[in-house]
Design an enzyme around this catalytic site. Structure first.
Site, PDB file in Angstrom:
ATOM      1  N   THR A 137       0.866  -1.185   0.000  1.00  0.00           N
ATOM      2  CA  THR A 137       0.000   0.000   0.000  1.00  0.00           C
ATOM      3  C   THR A 137       0.900   1.232   0.000  1.00  0.00           C
ATOM      4  OG1 THR A 137      -1.755  -1.138   1.214  1.00  0.00           O
ATOM      5  CG2 THR A 137      -1.783   1.267   1.241  1.00  0.00           C
ATOM      6  N   VAL A 171      -3.787  -4.821  -2.589  1.00  0.00           N
ATOM      7  CA  VAL A 171      -4.813  -5.831  -2.305  1.00  0.00           C
ATOM      8  C   VAL A 171      -5.734  -5.425  -1.162  1.00  0.00           C
ATOM      9  CG1 VAL A 171      -3.267  -7.662  -3.074  1.00  0.00           C
ATOM     10  CG2 VAL A 171      -3.370  -7.108  -0.641  1.00  0.00           C
ATOM     11  N   MET A 209      -7.310   3.769  -5.362  1.00  0.00           N
ATOM     12  CA  MET A 209      -8.475   3.009  -4.941  1.00  0.00           C
ATOM     13  C   MET A 209      -8.201   2.249  -3.635  1.00  0.00           C
ATOM     14  SD  MET A 209     -10.675   3.904  -7.131  1.00  0.00           S
ATOM     15  CE  MET A 209     -12.063   2.807  -6.825  1.00  0.00           C
ATOM     16  N   LYS A 210      -6.981   1.781  -3.488  1.00  0.00           N
ATOM     17  CA  LYS A 210      -6.591   1.101  -2.253  1.00  0.00           C
ATOM     18  C   LYS A 210      -6.668   2.068  -1.067  1.00  0.00           C
ATOM     19  CE  LYS A 210      -4.478  -1.666   0.703  1.00  0.00           C
ATOM     20  NZ  LYS A 210      -5.199  -2.716   1.432  1.00  0.00           N
ATOM     21  N   LEU A 211      -6.173   3.290  -1.252  1.00  0.00           N
ATOM     22  CA  LEU A 211      -6.211   4.270  -0.174  1.00  0.00           C
ATOM     23  C   LEU A 211      -7.646   4.649   0.173  1.00  0.00           C
ATOM     24  CD1 LEU A 211      -3.244   6.628  -1.146  1.00  0.00           C
ATOM     25  CD2 LEU A 211      -3.286   4.845   0.605  1.00  0.00           C
TER      26      LEU A 211
END
Length: 283
Positions: free
Chosen positions: A91, A116, A166-168
């Protein structure tokens, strides 16, 4: 041959899953004992990063942050085989993912950021969600490698760094969701309501079902037909704060929300739908 740099909870189980599928995996970890523990599973452990990536066409990375990824990959250069693909599950910032994609391409390597939504058990079982974005030809080549590692591989299109973003966004939701639950349980404590009773409430009434509708409401920009007026929502929020204060219970996020509600009320939005407090967050 594959390499895995970073064998913490996630990296270790990714490695175990690859080994169970018959892959040869070379591993390195900053804390050597964590990597050493994978020898019994069949991993080949190295003390030096450059040695761990030698002969590996695919190099997976699962580290802490941008700085650690940059540090470890810089140390790996001496051992990287020409044209190796680096797949980073860390991340990181979106800017860092964009920068590394460009920098490693210029050096003759492929860097793909693939963060992920997966815990250690997901990594072991090949469930959960993995995300990618950027050069679609690179993603096409990486898909056969990544799809077996996860339950669903989500392609967010050609924009470099979008998967990182999008992960954040997802992680921010998880943080605020958990903080909201903590405040919910704190109010329950103040009201002498057990966690079992709170759980029973949410078994019958599932507010998560309203998530998509709430997103559309905030994003739509029309707050003129309120289902819950901001003034009334603020009144209830005052009751949360008053009840908690009287019981000597601390609320973490509700005080900040109350301040934001007050700001919008002062601007004249008190009779609008309470979701107007999200108006400034949308594009």
């Amino acid at each position: 041959m594959k390499a895995f740099l970073g064998t913490g909870l996630l990296g270790a189980n990714f490695t175990k899953a690859l080994l169970k599928k018959g892959e040869q995996v070379q591993v390195w970890n900053r804390t050597a004992l964590k990597a050493k523990a994978l020898e019994a599973e069949g991993a080949i452990v190295y003390e030096q990063i450059a040695d761990a990536v030698k002969g590996a066409a695919i190099v997976h990375v699962a580290l802490k942050d941008d700085a650690s990824v940059d540090e470890v990959l810089t140390a790996a250069v001496a051992g990287l085989q020409p044209g190796a693909m680096i797949i980073d599950h860390t991340t990181t910032s979106a800017e860092g993912a964009v920068r590394r994609t460009k920098a490693w391409k210029e050096r003759g390597y492929t860097y793909l950021h693939a963060p992920v939504f997966m815990g250690p058990q997901n990594a072991l079982e090949g469930t959960g969600f993995m995300m990618v974005s950027g050069d679609q030809e690179v993603i096409r080549k990486a898909e056969p490698i990544l799809s077996p590692m996860t339950g669903k591989l989500i392609n967010f299109g050609p924009e470099e760094g979008k998967a990182a973003g999008m992960k954040l966004i997802g992680n921010l939701f998880l943080v605020t969701f958990t903080a909201g639950l903590a405040d919910t349980l704190a109010l329950a404590k103040a009201l002498h309501v057990s966690i079992d009773d709170v759980s029973a409430l949410f078994e019958s009434w599932n507010p998560a079902m309203a998530l998509q509708a709430r997103l559309k409401k905030i994003g739509g920009g029309n707050y003129d037909q309120p289902s819950w007026e901001l003034d009334m929502a603020r009144k209830d929020t005052g009751l949360f704060l008053q009840t908690a204060e009287q019981a000597g219970v601390k609320l973490a996020v509700i005080p900040a929300i109350a301040e934001e509600m007050d700001r919008w009320i002062e601007m004249g939005f008190g009779k609008k739908d309470w979701t107007v407090i999200g108006k400034g967050s949308t594009r």
